[in-house]
Design a protein around this motif. Structure first.
Motif, PDB file in Angstrom:
ATOM      1  N   THR A  20     -82.048  -9.634  54.769  1.00 13.39           N
ATOM      2  CA  THR A  20     -81.652  -8.322  55.284  1.00 13.39           C
ATOM      3  C   THR A  20     -82.823  -7.357  55.497  1.00 13.39           C
ATOM      4  OG1 THR A  20     -81.217  -7.626  53.004  1.00 13.39           O
ATOM      5  CG2 THR A  20     -79.352  -8.437  54.286  1.00 13.39           C
ATOM      6  N   ASP A  21     -83.970  -7.599  54.876  1.00 16.58           N
ATOM      7  CA  ASP A  21     -85.090  -6.655  54.991  1.00 16.58           C
ATOM      8  C   ASP A  21     -85.457  -6.333  56.441  1.00 16.58           C
ATOM      9  OD1 ASP A  21     -85.361  -6.107  52.334  1.00 16.58           O
ATOM     10  OD2 ASP A  21     -86.925  -7.589  51.964  1.00 16.58           O
ATOM     11  N   PRO A  22     -85.453  -7.314  57.388  1.00 19.40           N
ATOM     12  CA  PRO A  22     -85.791  -6.955  58.775  1.00 19.40           C
ATOM     13  C   PRO A  22     -84.748  -6.077  59.455  1.00 19.40           C
ATOM     14  CG  PRO A  22     -86.078  -9.318  58.395  1.00 19.40           C
ATOM     15  CD  PRO A  22     -85.320  -8.774  57.230  1.00 19.40           C
ATOM     16  N   PHE A  23     -83.552  -5.897  58.846  1.00 16.22           N
ATOM     17  CA  PHE A  23     -82.465  -5.179  59.502  1.00 16.22           C
ATOM     18  C   PHE A  23     -82.086  -3.882  58.778  1.00 16.22           C
ATOM     19  CE2 PHE A  23     -82.011  -9.712  60.325  1.00 16.22           C
ATOM     20  CZ  PHE A  23     -81.914  -9.744  61.707  1.00 16.22           C
ATOM     21  N   PHE A  42     -74.376 -11.921  46.052  1.00  9.26           N
ATOM     22  CA  PHE A  42     -74.923 -10.581  46.263  1.00  9.26           C
ATOM     23  C   PHE A  42     -74.504 -10.064  47.631  1.00  9.26           C
ATOM     24  CE2 PHE A  42     -78.009 -13.848  47.240  1.00  9.26           C
ATOM     25  CZ  PHE A  42     -78.563 -13.494  48.460  1.00  9.26           C
ATOM     26  N   ILE A  43     -74.519  -8.728  47.761  1.00  5.20           N
ATOM     27  CA  ILE A  43     -74.073  -8.061  48.984  1.00  5.20           C
ATOM     28  C   ILE A  43     -75.228  -8.002  49.976  1.00  5.20           C
ATOM     29  CG2 ILE A  43     -73.129  -5.935  49.949  1.00  5.20           C
ATOM     30  CD1 ILE A  43     -72.000  -5.326  47.161  1.00  5.20           C
ATOM     31  N   LEU A  44     -74.939  -8.329  51.237  1.00  4.70           N
ATOM     32  CA  LEU A  44     -75.929  -8.223  52.300  1.00  4.70           C
ATOM     33  C   LEU A  44     -75.724  -6.958  53.141  1.00  4.70           C
ATOM     34  CD1 LEU A  44     -76.045 -11.915  53.595  1.00  4.70           C
ATOM     35  CD2 LEU A  44     -77.679 -10.775  52.089  1.00  4.70           C
ATOM     36  N   VAL A  79     -69.090  -5.967  53.514  1.00  4.78           N
ATOM     37  CA  VAL A  79     -68.554  -6.682  54.674  1.00  4.78           C
ATOM     38  C   VAL A  79     -69.276  -8.011  54.912  1.00  4.78           C
ATOM     39  CG1 VAL A  79     -67.639  -4.672  55.887  1.00  4.78           C
ATOM     40  CG2 VAL A  79     -70.032  -5.289  56.185  1.00  4.78           C
ATOM     41  N   VAL A  80     -70.447  -8.177  54.332  1.00  6.30           N
ATOM     42  CA  VAL A  80     -71.163  -9.455  54.395  1.00  6.30           C
ATOM     43  C   VAL A  80     -71.747  -9.729  53.017  1.00  6.30           C
ATOM     44  CG1 VAL A  80     -72.898 -10.869  55.575  1.00  6.30           C
ATOM     45  CG2 VAL A  80     -71.820  -8.974  56.794  1.00  6.30           C
ATOM     46  N   VAL A  83     -70.867 -15.157  53.798  1.00  2.00           N
ATOM     47  CA  VAL A  83     -69.462 -14.850  54.081  1.00  2.00           C
ATOM     48  C   VAL A  83     -69.404 -13.544  54.880  1.00  2.00           C
ATOM     49  CG1 VAL A  83     -67.176 -14.443  53.124  1.00  2.00           C
ATOM     50  CG2 VAL A  83     -68.772 -15.974  51.930  1.00  2.00           C
ATOM     51  N   PHE A  84     -68.874 -13.630  56.092  1.00  2.00           N
ATOM     52  CA  PHE A  84     -68.668 -12.456  56.946  1.00  2.00           C
ATOM     53  C   PHE A  84     -67.195 -12.060  56.860  1.00  2.00           C
ATOM     54  CE2 PHE A  84     -72.393 -14.430  58.743  1.00  2.00           C
ATOM     55  CZ  PHE A  84     -73.177 -13.385  59.207  1.00  2.00           C
ATOM     56  N   ALA A  85     -66.930 -10.785  56.643  1.00  2.00           N
ATOM     57  CA  ALA A  85     -65.556 -10.285  56.638  1.00  2.00           C
ATOM     58  C   ALA A  85     -65.117  -9.877  58.030  1.00  2.00           C
ATOM     59  CB  ALA A  85     -65.432  -9.098  55.681  1.00  2.00           C
ATOM     60  N   ASN A  86     -65.789 -10.406  59.038  1.00  2.00           N
ATOM     61  CA  ASN A  86     -65.515 -10.085  60.438  1.00  2.00           C
ATOM     62  C   ASN A  86     -65.815 -11.327  61.272  1.00  2.00           C
ATOM     63  OD1 ASN A  86     -66.458  -9.331  63.245  1.00  2.00           O
ATOM     64  ND2 ASN A  86     -65.709  -7.336  62.601  1.00  2.00           N
ATOM     65  N   PRO A  87     -64.884 -11.780  62.130  1.00  2.00           N
ATOM     66  CA  PRO A  87     -65.127 -12.982  62.931  1.00  2.00           C
ATOM     67  C   PRO A  87     -65.543 -12.702  64.363  1.00  2.00           C
ATOM     68  CG  PRO A  87     -62.803 -12.512  62.961  1.00  2.00           C
ATOM     69  CD  PRO A  87     -63.463 -11.369  62.201  1.00  2.00           C
TER      70      PRO A  87
END
Length: 262
Positions: free
Chosen positions: A102-105, A136-138, A170-171, A193-197
């Motif tokens: 996640t650091d680049p985002f 852990f949460i992304l 959410v991820v 795991v994405f909570a959005n498809p």
């Protein structure tokens, strides 16, 4: 490559990662066993993009066993317009710092289209630590979004005691290292795991979402140098020449270069 789990005795040997995208139906007990063996024993990568509409109890139980529980609350926020208050389902998200993925985002403005549900991440569960599993949460929603317990209604307000207050995950990611020592580099079992498809829906593509999705795949495959890199598209160029230029080129290739070599 598309893969049907129905009737399989094992995940194919050439599979490095599996993607479960927007599953309309729940997994059977045998299919869950295939996923568990693939992830725990073969250290294969798993990317799960949950369906917010249909309940999948077996898949949800598999994820909960590894520290991430789909909460099944629909994320939304209230928006005031010319005709009054309405609800917005597209979720603005914030990527959390501290992880290589996640650091680049961290400073990117991202919004997940369509419908998202919330996740619960058990980062401090002792039983998970004993099994070497680290969830852990992304990414999480912005604070103004809440988890609606009754999404089928026309509600546009947060109800304390029934709904879940934001920010909400959410991820999430799950990692099971072979050895609990950062100095020893051995293959780890990884899951996102994405909570959005809807991140890859053709009508709703946003570059930051595409970049993060492919970075997630690279993280699953232990290709850290490609995290944050944009997928490259081939670009073709065509040189337009006149008849005179074309004849000159032919003379140069067929006579000039051989004569020079001679």
């Amino acid at each position: 490559k598309e893969l049907s789990l129905d009737g399989l005795e094992a995940i194919p040997d050439d599979a490095a990662a599996l993607l479960l995208v927007n599953p309309r139906y729940d997994l059977s007990g045998k299919e869950v066993r295939l996923l568990r063996e693939f992830w725990e024993q073969r250290k294969g990568g798993l990317c799960v993009m949950l369906n917010p509409e249909n309940a999948t109890p077996n898949l949800d139980a598999f994820l909960k066993f590894h520290g991430v529980t789909p909460d099944r609350r629909t994320l939304m926020k209230s928006v005031t317009g010319p005709v009054g208050a309405s609800r917005e389902l597209a979720v603005s998200v914030h990527f959390l710092p501290g992880a290589a993925l996640t650091d680049p985002f961290v400073n990117a403005d991202a919004k997940f289209p369509g419908t998202s549900i919330s996740l619960q991440v058990d980062s401090n569960r002792d039983e998970l630590r004993a099994r070497g599993i680290r969830p852990f949460i992304l990414a999480e929603s912005l604070p103004e979004y809440w988890g609606e317990n009754s999404p089928g209604g026309a509600t546009t307000e947060f109800n304390r005691g029934e709904d879940a207050a934001g920010p909400l995950p959410v991820v999430a990611a799950i990692e099971r290292a072979a050895v609990d020592d950062d100095r020893v580099k051995l293959p780890a079992a990884r899951m996102v795991v994405f909570a959005n498809p809807h991140l890859l829906d053709p009508d709703a593509l946003v570059q930051v979402n595409v970049d993060f999705f492919f970075s997630s795949l690279n993280w699953l495959l232990d290709r850290h140098t490609m995290i944050g890199e944009n997928p490259r598209q081939p670009v073709y160029f065509q040189a337009a020449m006149t008849d005179r230029q074309s004849r000159a080129l032919h003379v140069l290739l067929l006579a000039g270069l051989p004569a020079l070599a001679l």
